[in-house]
Design a protein around this motif. Structure first.
Motif, short mmCIF file in Angstrom:
data_model
loop_
_atom_site.label_atom_id
_atom_site.label_comp_id
_atom_site.label_asym_id
_atom_site.label_seq_id
_atom_site.Cartn_x
_atom_site.Cartn_y
_atom_site.Cartn_z
N PRO A 33 -1.02 1.04 -10.22
CA PRO A 33 -0.12 1.24 -9.10
C PRO A 33 1.33 0.88 -9.45
CG PRO A 33 -1.61 -0.60 -8.71
CD PRO A 33 -1.89 -0.10 -10.08
N HIS A 34 2.22 1.31 -8.59
CA HIS A 34 3.63 0.99 -8.81
C HIS A 34 3.81 -0.51 -8.86
CE1 HIS A 34 5.31 4.92 -8.78
NE2 HIS A 34 4.67 5.24 -7.66
N GLY A 35 4.69 -0.94 -9.67
CA GLY A 35 4.98 -2.36 -9.70
C GLY A 35 4.32 -3.06 -10.87
N TYR B 207 6.14 -8.74 -12.04
CA TYR B 207 4.96 -8.48 -11.24
C TYR B 207 3.84 -9.48 -11.57
CZ TYR B 207 1.09 -6.19 -8.98
OH TYR B 207 0.00 -5.94 -8.19
N ASP C 276 4.23 -2.36 -13.83
CA ASP C 276 5.04 -2.40 -15.04
C ASP C 276 6.35 -3.17 -14.84
OD1 ASP C 276 5.93 -0.54 -13.30
OD2 ASP C 276 6.03 1.12 -14.73
#
Lengths: 335, 315
Positions: free
Chosen positions: A289-291, A297, A293
């Motif tokens: 999911p987004h984030g 995070y 990388d």
């Protein structure tokens, strides 16, 4: 004995790994380290654990901590897949209170962040064992000849990690493919260069020839193989679940190589060769999911040994090593 | 005569595959090994049975006459499915025993007759060459007992009495779907069993290999010496098997098979082979030795597969 055919996608469950600590050997080494080197220094120190593929159809392999786990440099130049070295970290506190006050949840998240970081910066290709990194917290009670400890095997996860299928390898591979795979894996496990690398990829061409390659060779891969399998040494013996190593591997493949549907091979052994009945071939899907990388995070991480996440009780049982047999009083009384 | 016939039967398969004889070495005459021969045999064991590895051991206990990273051999996490005591009770009730080598001192190695015991063979890790008659491993493996009531009883008895330790493995907590860790779901394919680390060191005095056992209970905690004796043939427990300090490790509670009679027994086995026209090569020593050890620890399923010719160069 064959794995049940799985048709419906389900959440990716894995078999947790268990540790086995060579009690007196490791305990004494830690005690000596505390006495001779660490003193009151409680900053984290590097430590080595030992991982191995499953070698018996009914008994899973264990994660080993041994005397040489604490050695600065390994004397064992002799590589063997019975002893794949895995980097870990040891936090040895100075007293029981310090031990109990450690924020275990936050320590685990930090380890999860390191795993994501190693994935993103390409360290995993160079040192695949980093996917298996572990954490030990301890308190060496010198006066009472005891060592208290807990171990975590951080596993990053996400509810979207899905298992699409899972079969015994013997059901999936043709006889020719199976024979080639056995031969190629024997070479992989027999070569000093590759034997301690728990992760690899396998190309099976249309003429059933098999090539097993290191992760770092991925960029040189020539397309066109009929089957591509992402293999790993699987500690588990369970026919319905892959072992613990798969989850971080799936995260790596999705995040770093952008592979969202992973055909994997759980490599398990019997009498020194691949056991195609017990080895599993399956498919997992995960779109990072987004984030994930982002550099800051913090993924969800589980993995304290003995803890059963999800049941509401965050209860970690304290483990201990009794070294009383090494104390001078004990030696005296034995005479 | 009886013994000879037995041995002949069991060796037949090998004899048939034998190629040529080989030049004599010390081990043929006395059943002993030199240091270089131990390394040679160890290398061969590691290459043929990769569950075995060389180990360095504790640096302070290093023997200068061995390479630093080849001090002794080890195989770990070897399952031991049931107690030898319970096996022997059944076994003794049905079969007679003879002593194979009772000419010196009366403490020979037991040979047990048990041909009729070959039931369905559950496990495929049985050596392709039939067991020497000094071993009972096959018969015992043939008894399916993974989840018998006797096993359950053992499990409860074996939990060590340690105040600070609580068993973390035995509870099957409910697993919430959001976490996905399968904490060993109930499944007949997962075995809770004792395991052993087995090591082979070189005994300089007796010039033979020596076997050491470190046991772990079902939850992975080290086994007490007395509990380990439950996995040792009762003819050897407390006699030829004792609890001693390991020459390369600090950890205590190692059970060891005393090597004082090893050379004589190995010589005996070698003689039988030779009388059949086979001169076993020295690098096969440990395979023969491990097969012989199976008579002492019949329920511990270590790997000593020998699917090659004893007398030929197979590598």
């Amino acid at each position: 004995m064959a794995a049940k055919a799985e048709v419906r996608p389900r959440p990716l469950k894995v078999e947790a790994i268990k540790s086995s600590v060579d009690m007196v050997e490791f305990g004494k080494a830690l005690r000596d380290l505390k006495l001779d080197v660490l003193g009151t220094d409680d900053s984290p120190i590097p430590i080595t654990g030992y991982y191995a593929p499953c070698t018996h159809p009914k008994v899973s392999s264990l994660f080993r901590l041994r005397r040489e786990s604490l050695a600065r440099s390994s004397v064992n130049s002799f590589g063997s897949r019975n002893k794949c070295p895995v980097p870990g970290m040891l936090i040895n506190t100075n007293n029981m209170l310090g031990f109990q006050n450690l924020d275990v949840a936050s320590l685990l998240r930090e380890e999860g962040k390191k795993i994501l970081h190693d994935i993103l910066c390409g360290k995993i290709e160079e040192c695949p064992s980093l996917l298996l990194r572990f954490l030990v917290i301890s308190f060496a009670d010198l006066k009472n000849w005891k060592v208290y400890y807990n171990i975590a095997f951080p596993s990053v996860f996400h509810s979207k990690m899905t298992l699409l299928s899972l079969h015994s390898a013997s059901e999936v591979l043709s006889q020719e493919e199976a024979a080639s795979l056995s031969k190629s894996m024997k070479e992989w496990c027999g070569s000093n260069e590759t034997t301690v690398l728990p992760f690899f990829w396998v190309d099976i061409t249309s003429d059933s020839s098999v090539v097993v390659r290191q992760l770092k060779d991925w960029k040189d891969r020539q397309g066109g193989a009929q089957k591509l399998l992402f293999g790993f040494y699987d500690h588990g013996c369970h026919q319905d679940y892959p072992g613990w190593a798969l989850r971080n591997y799936v995260a790596f493949l999705s995040l770093r190589w952008k592979i969202e549907k992973v055909q994997f091979l759980c490599y398990r052994e019997r009498l020194g060769g691949v056991d195609l009945e017990k080895s599993l071939i399956g498919e997992a899907s995960f779109a990072a999911p987004h984030g994930w990388d982002g550099s800051d995070y913090v993924p969800e991480v589980i993995g304290w040994e003995g803890e059963t996440p999800g049941d509401g009780r965050k209860e970690m049982k304290l483990k201990s090593i009794n070294l009383e047999s090494l104390s001078p009083e004990s030696k005296h009384s034995q005479v | 005569m009886q013994v000879k016939q037995k041995v002949y039967e069991l060796y037949k398969g090998t004899v048939e595959r034998v190629t040529g004889p080989r030049t004599v070495s010390a081990f043929l005459e006395k059943g002993v090994l030199s240091v270089p021969e131990f390394i040679l045999a160890g290398d061969n064991l590691v290459s043929k049975c990769p569950t075995w590895s060389w180990e360095a051991g504790d640096p302070s206990k290093r023997k200068p006459y061995f390479p630093a990273d080849k001090q002794f051999l080890v195989t770990r996490n070897v399952p031991c499915l049931r107690r030898v005591v319970s096996v022997e009770e059944e076994y003794d009730a049905a079969r007679a025993e003879v002593v194979l080598d009772d000419d010196e001192g009366g403490e020979g190695w037991l040979a047990t007759h048990g041909v009729e015991a070959s039931n369905t063979k559950e496990e495929e890790d049985i050596p392709s060459m039939d067991t020497l008659d000094i071993g009972k491993a096959e018969e015992i493996k043939a008894i399916p007992s993974y989840f018998g009531s006797g096993e359950k009883q053992d499990e409860e008895d074996d939990i060590p009495d340690m105040d600070t330790y609580e068993d973390t493995g035995d509870h099957l907590a409910t697993i919430q779907p959001s976490y996905f860790v399968a904490e060993e779901p109930e499944d007949d394919n997962i075995l809770r069993t004792r395991t052993y680390d087995i090591s082979i060191t070189y005994d300089k005095y007796f010039q033979t290999p020596r076997v050491w056992l470190t046991g772990y209970d079902e939850s992975g905690m080290p086994l007490d010496g007395e509990l380990m004796f439950e996995d040792i043939s009762q003819d050897h427990a407390h006699k030829s098997v004792t609890i001693e300090d390991h020459p390369h490790l600090y950890a205590e509670k190692h059970a060891s098979v005393h090597p004082c009679r090893h050379a004589a027994v190995m010589k005996k086995i070698i003689d039988v082979l030779v009388s059949r026209g086979v001169e076993p090569e020295v690098d096969k020593y440990l395979f023969i030795f491990l097969k012989f050890m199976a008579s002492v620890i019949p329920t511990i399923e270590y790997d000593y597969t020998m699917d090659f010719d004893l007398g030929s160069t197979s590598s």
